[in-house]
Each structure stands twice: as C-alpha cells, then as structure tokens.
Scaffold this motif. Structure first.
Motif, short mmCIF file in Angstrom:
data_model
loop_
_atom_site.label_atom_id
_atom_site.label_comp_id
_atom_site.label_asym_id
_atom_site.label_seq_id
_atom_site.Cartn_x
_atom_site.Cartn_y
_atom_site.Cartn_z
N HIS A 58 0.86 -1.18 0.00
CA HIS A 58 0.00 0.00 0.00
C HIS A 58 0.90 1.23 0.00
CE1 HIS A 58 -2.99 2.94 0.98
NE2 HIS A 58 -3.93 2.02 0.95
N PRO A 59 0.72 2.14 -0.97
CA PRO A 59 1.66 3.27 -1.06
C PRO A 59 1.54 4.29 0.06
CG PRO A 59 0.11 3.27 -2.94
CD PRO A 59 -0.27 2.12 -2.06
N ARG A 60 0.46 4.24 0.82
CA ARG A 60 0.29 5.25 1.87
C ARG A 60 0.15 4.67 3.27
NH1 ARG A 60 2.45 7.76 -1.12
NH2 ARG A 60 1.83 9.59 -2.30
N ARG A 61 -0.15 3.37 3.38
CA ARG A 61 -0.28 2.78 4.73
C ARG A 61 0.85 1.79 4.95
NH1 ARG A 61 -6.08 0.46 4.52
NH2 ARG A 61 -7.15 2.12 3.40
N GLU A 62 1.81 2.24 5.77
CA GLU A 62 2.99 1.40 5.98
C GLU A 62 2.59 0.08 6.62
OE1 GLU A 62 6.31 3.66 6.88
OE2 GLU A 62 7.55 1.94 7.47
N GLY A 63 3.16 -0.99 6.15
CA GLY A 63 2.88 -2.31 6.71
C GLY A 63 1.63 -2.96 6.15
N GLU A 64 0.94 -2.28 5.20
CA GLU A 64 -0.27 -2.88 4.64
C GLU A 64 -0.11 -3.12 3.14
OE1 GLU A 64 -3.96 -0.97 5.63
OE2 GLU A 64 -3.15 -0.31 7.56
N PHE A 65 -0.94 -4.01 2.63
CA PHE A 65 -0.90 -4.31 1.20
C PHE A 65 -2.11 -3.71 0.50
CE2 PHE A 65 1.60 -7.79 3.06
CZ PHE A 65 2.80 -7.53 2.43
N LEU A 66 -1.90 -3.35 -0.76
CA LEU A 66 -2.97 -2.81 -1.58
C LEU A 66 -3.79 -3.95 -2.18
CD1 LEU A 66 -3.58 0.08 -2.70
CD2 LEU A 66 -2.21 -0.56 -4.68
N GLY A 67 -3.09 -4.98 -2.59
CA GLY A 67 -3.77 -6.11 -3.22
C GLY A 67 -2.76 -7.14 -3.67
N THR A 68 -3.26 -8.14 -4.35
CA THR A 68 -2.40 -9.23 -4.80
C THR A 68 -2.75 -9.63 -6.23
OG1 THR A 68 -3.92 -10.96 -4.11
CG2 THR A 68 -2.34 -10.21 -2.47
N PHE A 69 -1.83 -10.27 -6.89
CA PHE A 69 -2.16 -10.97 -8.15
C PHE A 69 -1.24 -12.17 -8.27
CE2 PHE A 69 0.91 -7.69 -9.31
CZ PHE A 69 1.84 -8.40 -10.05
N ARG A 70 -1.61 -13.07 -9.16
CA ARG A 70 -0.82 -14.28 -9.31
C ARG A 70 -0.12 -14.32 -10.65
NH1 ARG A 70 -4.57 -19.02 -6.71
NH2 ARG A 70 -4.47 -18.22 -4.57
N MET A 71 1.03 -14.96 -10.66
CA MET A 71 1.78 -15.04 -11.92
C MET A 71 2.72 -16.24 -11.95
SD MET A 71 4.63 -12.05 -11.45
CE MET A 71 5.58 -12.54 -12.89
N GLY A 72 3.32 -16.46 -13.12
CA GLY A 72 4.36 -17.48 -13.28
C GLY A 72 5.64 -16.83 -13.76
N THR A 73 6.39 -17.50 -14.64
CA THR A 73 7.68 -16.99 -15.10
C THR A 73 7.58 -15.57 -15.68
OG1 THR A 73 8.52 -19.20 -15.57
CG2 THR A 73 9.53 -17.39 -16.79
N GLY A 74 8.40 -14.69 -15.18
CA GLY A 74 8.39 -13.31 -15.67
C GLY A 74 9.01 -12.38 -14.63
N GLY A 75 8.93 -11.08 -14.92
CA GLY A 75 9.48 -10.09 -14.00
C GLY A 75 8.40 -9.15 -13.49
N VAL A 76 8.58 -8.64 -12.27
CA VAL A 76 7.67 -7.65 -11.70
C VAL A 76 8.48 -6.55 -11.04
CG1 VAL A 76 5.64 -7.27 -10.26
CG2 VAL A 76 6.33 -9.60 -10.82
#
Ligand code: AMP
Ligand code: MG
Length: 350
Positions: free
Chosen positions: A231-249
């Motif tokens: 989360h860009p504004r709440r330290e220690g929290e996540f905005l969301g998730t997604f799933r993936m395989g081979t690749g870069g993020v």
C-alpha cells in the motif's frame, strides 16, 4: 528514539517487502524451498530455490554463483563507486572516453532506447539531478531553482556517446545513473545463472524487483506465485495481490525514497523536463516477460503519468500494469485488461 541509521535499515527492510511472493502451488512435498538473503546493490536481496534437483551443498553453490553474478553487475553498473565501469565513465565526464565491457555497452544502448521511446521520460543521464536531491543523505534538501536550471542541460541523453567498446560523456559533471534498470537486469542475470545450473523453479528479489522462473509457466497466465503489492500510503499494509508465473515484476513508488517538506512529498523518481519529482501517480507496478523490462518500464510509466503512461503500456506488447494515483483522500487505479482479471484488491476490504 531510533537512530537515522536504524531508520534507514528499517526502511530498507520494508523496501524489500514491496513485493513479496508466496508460492501457493504444491511444490512436490519436501524438501521445502531453500532461501538465502543478503545485501547488495544498496538493498536487500533474496534468492529462493524450489524443488531443487541437487544436494544441499550443490544447491548452496548454485546460490553462491547467483549472488556472485549480482555483485558482478553491481561492480559494473553502480554509480556509488569510482571504480565501477559507470563510476569511471562519470569520473571522466568532459575529459576522456572510457573503455567498457560489451555487456555495459548493450545495457546502455538498451536504456537509451527506452529514453527515445518515452521521449526522454526515462533518462539514464539524470544523474546530476538525482545527486542534487541526494535522497540517501541524512538530511535531504530541495535544490535551488538556480542549481536545477544549471544541471538540466547536463541531463541531455542525446549527448551520451556510446561506441562499440567505449563511452564518453562530453560535458564535465554529466553522470549516468542506472538506478532505474540495473536491479532488474541483475535479477535476470542471476536467474540465468540459476537456470544454467539446472534449477527450474526459483525467485530472485533485489529490493522489490522480482524475477520468477517456474518451468512451463508464463506471466499472468499462471497462478504459481502470489505477488503482494505494498500500500503506497499505509505502511505495513498491502494494496492487493495478483498471481503469476515466469516473468518479471517491478514497482516504482513515491514512498520508496523520499522526504517531506511543508507537507509535500519529494521523492526519487525525477521528471527530466523540470528536475522535480514526477507528480501524477504514486505507484506503478509492471509485469513483463523479464525483470529488466519490468524495472525500466515501472520508472518510465511513473514519469509519464496516467494518460501518457497507460498509452505507452497499451502500445508495448506483452506487458501488464497497475497504476495507482491519489484522488483527494482515496486512491484511484488504472489497469491493463490482463491485470484487471488478476488483481485482487485487499486494501478496501479491511
Ligand atoms: P526505480 O526505483 O526503478 O523506479 O528507479 C528510480 C531510480 O532511478 C532513482 O533512484 C534514480 O537513481 C533513477 N531515476 C530517477 N529518475 C529517473 C528517470 N526519469 N529516468 C531514469 N532513471 C531515473
Ligand atoms: Mg525501475
């Protein structure tokens, strides 16, 4: 009171968790993943091997080779040292061309091409401005307009002379900064070393630039790994998730290196048009076939902002993006169609 060094270490630790991967698939039972963490390229690095076909000792040697590769790239590309290849080019700006490796020549040409394609939003010659802001110092300050005006002409990337075996910066105090692409590149090279050693399933994470190698899978078509977006504004929290395989993020965010002054956030991703931090968005995540492209494009799209950034992404084959911006007190999102199908927002369901 934590010391500034403690605070920096804590924020580095947090930077490491910008994106975290958790494998949800069965990895074939024991043995479990082999994880090693260390510090390189001014940030935290972790290498995780799944389903190793080797003994513990052999697996450890594979990991050693991957770390050695990351340190080799660091010694080539860092601008924090006068003896790295980039350091030498910068030290001799305005005086001499420097002989450099073919590998660095390729990486520079690749980077300059991103510069051309983005009409200068991505700019590896931005070094003098980044140094003027000095985000890594204990007490960063806003550079004066006079200083910025005097430095902007030094950031003209059309002046950078890249030859077959040498590089020359024609003006004194010009300097190259590969901070927006070198970590992603190091991730890819480390994955290459692991793959050549016979490892088929692994993750390399350099300060939130991730490379996933999982045999038989491809980017967002796969659900092998869950990526957590900070989360860009709440330290220690996540905005969301997604799933993936081979690749870069890769995620570029205005919360990664910044200081506050009179309620305004000054961060490390610079709009080369004016020498000030780019303002339109606060976080950009790119999923790409490799980590080098993901790293370069997350910075590039951040600088371009919502409208031009999304247009750039739509015209760039094979990538997905999540762009986050502020609207009043809340956050807005823009996503490619592939990301829309995958992204699961957690922040609004707290
Ligand atoms: P990233 O964290 O990958 O978005 O890269 C940010 C880093 O890239 C900064 O800390 C600078 O070293 C460098 N940088 C800042 N602005 C730019 C820009 N417009 N183009 C290329 N590199 C940049
Ligand atoms: Mg980047």
């Amino acid at each position: 009171m934590p010391s500034p060094a403690d605070r920096r270490a804590a924020s580095m630790k947090w930077l490491f968790f910008i994106l975290t991967l958790l494998f949800v698939a069965s990895c074939g039972g024991p043995p479990g993943p082999v994880v090693r963490e260390s510090v390189a390229m001014n940030t935290f690095v972790s290498i995780t091997i799944y389903n190793t076909p080797f003994s513990d000792t052999e697996t450890a040697l594979c990991i050693d080779s991957a770390f050695a590769e990351i340190r080799r790239i660091e010694m080539m590309a860092t601008d924090y040292s006068d003896t790295s290849e980039i350091g030498r080019i910068n030290a001799f700006a305005g005086s001499d061309a420097q002989e450099v490796s073919k590998e660095l020549v390729s990486l520079l040409n690749y980077s300059l091409e991103f510069g051309r394609r983005s009409q200068g939003a991505f700019n590896i010659a931005v070094g003098p401005i980044v140094k003027a802001w000095d985000f890594l110092s204990e007490s960063p300050r806003i550079p004066s307009q006079t200083l910025l005006d005097s430095l902007l002409p030094l950031t003209n990337q059309l002046l950078v002379q890249v030859h077959e075996h040498s590089v020359f910066l024609p003006l004194p105090r010009m300097s190259l900064d590969l901070g927006a692409i070198a970590k992603g590149y190091a991730v890819d090279r480390a994955l290459g070393v692991l793959q050549q050693s016979g490892i088929q399933d692994c993750i390399v994470d350099i300060g939130g630039n991730l490379g996933v190698l999982w045999h038989g899978t491809r980017m967002l078509d796969s659900t092998m790994a869950t990526v957590y977006i900070r989360h860009p504004r709440r330290e220690g929290e996540f905005l969301g998730t997604f799933r993936m395989g081979t690749g870069g993020v890769s995620t570029s965010g205005d919360y990664q290196r910044y200081f506050m002054n009179n309620g305004i956030r000054y961060h490390h991703i610079i709009d080369p048009n004016n020498g000030y931090p780019a303002r339109d968005v606060i976080s950009v995540t790119i999923v790409a076939p490799d980590a080098t492209v993901a790293d370069a494009l997350s910075t590039l799209v951040f600088v371009l902002g919502r409208e031009k950034g999304m247009r750039f992404v739509e015209g760039y084959p094979g990538i997905d993006a999540l762009v986050v911006f502020e609207t009043g007190d809340s956050l807005g999102y823009l996503m490619t169609s592939g990301m829309k199908k995958r992204f699961v927002e957690t922040a609004r369901h707290d």
